[in-house]
Structure formats: structure tokens, C-alpha cells
Design a protein around this motif. Sequence first.
Motif, PDB file in Angstrom:
ATOM      1  N   LYS A  85       0.822  -1.072  -0.003  1.00 51.24           N
ATOM      2  CA  LYS A  85      -0.088   0.077  -0.317  1.00 51.24           C
ATOM      3  C   LYS A  85       0.868   1.192  -0.008  1.00 51.24           C
ATOM      4  CE  LYS A  85      -3.822   2.398   2.346  1.00 51.24           C
ATOM      5  NZ  LYS A  85      -4.394   2.833   1.404  1.00 51.24           N
ATOM      6  N   ASP A  87       1.912   5.088   0.201  1.00 52.19           N
ATOM      7  CA  ASP A  87       1.218   6.287   0.602  1.00 52.19           C
ATOM      8  C   ASP A  87       1.309   7.469  -0.422  1.00 52.19           C
ATOM      9  OD1 ASP A  87       3.847   7.881   1.067  1.00 52.19           O
ATOM     10  OD2 ASP A  87       4.266   6.209   2.161  1.00 52.19           O
ATOM     11  N   ASP A 112      -2.791   5.345  -4.641  1.00 49.43           N
ATOM     12  CA  ASP A 112      -2.755   6.242  -3.510  1.00 49.43           C
ATOM     13  C   ASP A 112      -1.499   7.135  -3.736  1.00 49.43           C
ATOM     14  OD1 ASP A 112      -5.008   5.387  -2.167  1.00 49.43           O
ATOM     15  OD2 ASP A 112      -4.294   3.726  -1.374  1.00 49.43           O
ATOM     16  N   ALA A 113      -0.752   6.867  -4.754  1.00 48.52           N
ATOM     17  CA  ALA A 113       0.723   7.613  -4.769  1.00 48.52           C
ATOM     18  C   ALA A 113       0.866   8.414  -6.186  1.00 48.52           C
ATOM     19  CB  ALA A 113       1.658   6.446  -5.085  1.00 48.52           C
ATOM     20  N   GLU A 381      -4.353  11.925   8.197  1.00 51.70           N
ATOM     21  CA  GLU A 381      -3.592  10.600   8.144  1.00 51.70           C
ATOM     22  C   GLU A 381      -3.743  10.022   7.084  1.00 51.70           C
ATOM     23  OE1 GLU A 381      -4.991   8.271  11.519  1.00 51.70           O
ATOM     24  OE2 GLU A 381      -4.420   9.757  13.041  1.00 51.70           O
ATOM     25  N   THR A 382      -4.988   9.665   6.270  1.00 51.07           N
ATOM     26  CA  THR A 382      -4.965   9.011   5.175  1.00 51.07           C
ATOM     27  C   THR A 382      -4.301   9.867   3.761  1.00 51.07           C
ATOM     28  OG1 THR A 382      -6.903   9.790   4.678  1.00 51.07           O
ATOM     29  CG2 THR A 382      -7.385   8.114   5.624  1.00 51.07           C
ATOM     30  N   GLN A 383      -4.208  10.908   3.959  1.00 53.30           N
ATOM     31  CA  GLN A 383      -3.726  11.810   3.082  1.00 53.30           C
ATOM     32  C   GLN A 383      -2.075  12.007   3.273  1.00 53.30           C
ATOM     33  OE1 GLN A 383      -4.857  12.778   0.019  1.00 53.30           O
ATOM     34  NE2 GLN A 383      -6.582  11.427   0.503  1.00 53.30           N
ATOM     35  N   ASP A 384      -1.553  11.736   4.499  1.00 57.32           N
ATOM     36  CA  ASP A 384      -0.132  12.049   4.740  1.00 57.32           C
ATOM     37  C   ASP A 384      -0.087  13.406   4.734  1.00 57.32           C
ATOM     38  OD1 ASP A 384       2.345  11.775   5.713  1.00 57.32           O
ATOM     39  OD2 ASP A 384       3.088  10.377   4.261  1.00 57.32           O
TER      40      ASP A 384
END
Length: 473
Positions: A85, A87, A112-113, A381-384
Motif C-alpha cells: 500500500k 502512501d 494512492d501515490a 492521516e489518510t492523505q499523509d
Amino acid sequence: MTDFKSLVEADKGQPARTIQILDVNIFEAWLKDQPENIRSIVRGYRFVANPESYLLLPCIGTKEISDKTEQGDFTLVAGVIDHKKLDPWALAKLGGRLPEGKYRLADTSARDALFGWMIPQHEFDQYKELPDRQGPSVLLVKDEISQVEEAVRQAEATALVRDMVNTPAADMGPDKLEEISQKLAEQHGGELIITRGDALEKGFPMIHGVGKAAMRQHAPRLIEIKWGKENHPKIAIVGKGVTFDTGGLSMKSPAGMLIMKKDMGGAAHAIALAKLIMEAKLPVQLHLLVPAVENSVDGTALRPGDILDSRKGLTVEVTNTDAEGRLVLGDALTLAGEEEPELIIDFATLTGAARVALGPDLPAMFCTDDDMAEGLLTAGETQDDPLWRMPLWKRYDYMLNSSIADCINSAAGSFGGCMTAALFLKKFAPDNVPWAHFDTYAWRPASKPGRPKGGEALGLRASWTYLKERYGS
């Protein structure tokens, strides 16, 4: 603006270089399966798949992969935190450094990247011709193609914040903030409302008081955009637009003034968030408010000891003219509350105290609603794009007491500076409306992969993700 849409294409089997994503947990097993010459190269470069590391190798892999790879070219192995997964920043070091060409990930989803692949390829070049500039690095994706539009929106909004903050104050004054807002409103069918100059004195006396010293050349103004359907829920986004901050008569040192072009970073965040909302056609009724001023010095400048009226009706004793951002935000928050929105979010480069407490990368977030705060933290948190909730500690209200006015604008001493600033703003935010305040730096003092030194969006993607999940259809 960079054409972010051109940086990702649908994978239709076209020739491309392969990127093998690894992490430290699978590295040894992967290395064991490689030919001896590849193992020798990897060991020679001491590559162990640490995050943000990569290594160019002669083409390796199955015949199927080789047939889809440009002849005589290379393949690449890249280290990440978790190969299963990725980030948002996992590919940031690659997107900004790889040679021009097309690439595909082997056995890994780029979903997600995508943002982190795109944003490093944007550079601020308004005042300098960048040497050795290469063409784009294009990522080929399959199932992730449906996510490209969202990644493009986030990259464009982040680039907008960076470019606005990086632009010197001579070219990013209140008039420029108005121009950018006008173009945004025209593009999306929003209503632009401008209250400018001495017209502010009656309805927005704190905005007028801060900005009047720059009246002749950089007249203060309140910029508003109203957009959306009347039957949709109302939300308000507010951004501090101090386009340059000398500190006023409580003047900053030369070192303290050096990057004060960034003091409109809150406005940049608010405008970029409004752009995201309108481009995605989020089903909300948006009210954007940007109090745009220059905190300058002349014979009309606000003095320590002066008392200002406010739109709220409270009187404010000015104890520090360098605490001007909270003054202009106070009038804007009051107007935002008058529209009775479901929520208010404001962004401001408000206090050095927040940076002392949390450093440059972590915006201080204050929020009057626990559910809203939790939603914003989770989105970060989910989006860093991390946030840190700070307390609105009511027992510090006494620090804002004045013997001759309803309150002072800046507490004495060095204790709890970001909290007392937030408590000052809370006096002007409506009691019955959830309100979140971001004390963000809007600046990166040192570079990281995909995140160059200079203007930065901190808290933007977190707040957008929260709004998208709350109101998205």
C-alpha cells in the motif's frame, strides 16, 4: 501551471520502463531471485530498499516485461515503506528525478501515490529559467485511471498554494489576490463581492485598521466568493491574506521580515480549497472570505494602545501591531457566522508559537466540535497531510483581558501563544457553528522529496478530503 493531466496515462501495453517497488521486508527474498549480475550491482550500491531510495538496473524480469520495455533501456527498483500500500509521497522522489519517458509499476497499485508522482514535476520558474529542464515522466496505470482526475485536482491546488506563497509581495498584493479570486469565480460561475478601501471602515473596522497604512498603493479589501445551489448546505472558508507583514509599528527584525511574503499563506490555502470544491462540484453552498491587507507603516499606521471597534461589536485594545492577522480574521469570521453555515474552516499563518510547539511540518488545529476534529485528523492521516489538535483552553481567556476595552489582541509574555491567538479568534466565531482553525506555516524551510524549500500547502488535502467525504455524493 504544469499540465498534470499529461503525467499519467492509461496503460495499454505501450513500451515503458519498469519500476519494481520493494520494502525492507521483502527485499532479501526479491534479491535472492535475481541473476548474479543483478545481485552484484545491488550489493555494490548498498541498496537495501530503504524508503525514498532507488537504483537503476539493466533491464530485468520476465520476457513479457522485457517486451514492453524500451530497447536498450533500464529498469528501476525503488524502496518504500510498504510495497502493498503506497502512501501519497511514496513515488515523490521518482516523479521529480527520473529521466523523461514512460514508466509502469510492476505488481503494485499506484492508486494512492498518483499525487506524489505528479507534484514533484511542478517547479516555480516565474523569475528564473531553470537549467537542464527535461520533459515529463509519465506513469502508466490500469485500474487507477479513475483516480487520476482527483490526483490532478489535488496537485493543481497544491501547486497554486506553493506558487502564490513563493511570489514576492510586490507581485502578490491585495489586488493580485482579488484578481486570482475573480478568475476563479468567473471560471465556476461564482459571485465575487469586494469591499475595498475606506468602505471597510464601517462594516469591517479591524480589516480597515490593519490595512489603512498601505491604503494608497495596496488598498485593503475583503474578498468574497459565493458559489453553489441554495438548497445545498452552507460552508464558509476563511483565509488570512496579509500579503506582507512588516509587523507595523511593532516592527519585525530584518530576519523576521525576510519571508513575510508568505503571510498570505492562509488566503492561498482558502482559495485553493475553494478551487477544489468548485472544480469537483461538491454539493455545498460555499462562502469564501479573504481579508487582504498589507501590514505596513506610515503616519496612519495602527499604534500599540489604539482601540479598534469590530464587526462583532467588541472593542479591542491593540497591544501588538504584529498580531494583525487575528484582527482581520476576526471581522471575516463574524461575517461568515452571520450567514449561518454548517461549518467554518479558517487558515492562517498566525503564530510563531505554533511552530515552536509543533515544528514547520505540522499545522496546529483548533476545533470547537469533536466529530469535526476527528474527521479532519483522520483525513490528514489518510492523505499523509498531518494535523495536530490543540486545546481551546478557556482558562487562558484571562490573558486577553483589557482594563479599558473588551479584550486585547495579543497576550503578554511567551506562554501559550498559539492558544491565546485561537481564543481571540473564538470570540468572533459563532458559538453554534462548528469551527476549525488551522495555524499553518505555509512554508517548508528544507526540501524533502516532492516538497521543495519554499511555499507549501499544509492542511489543504486533509481539509479537502474531510469535506469531500462529508458532502460528496
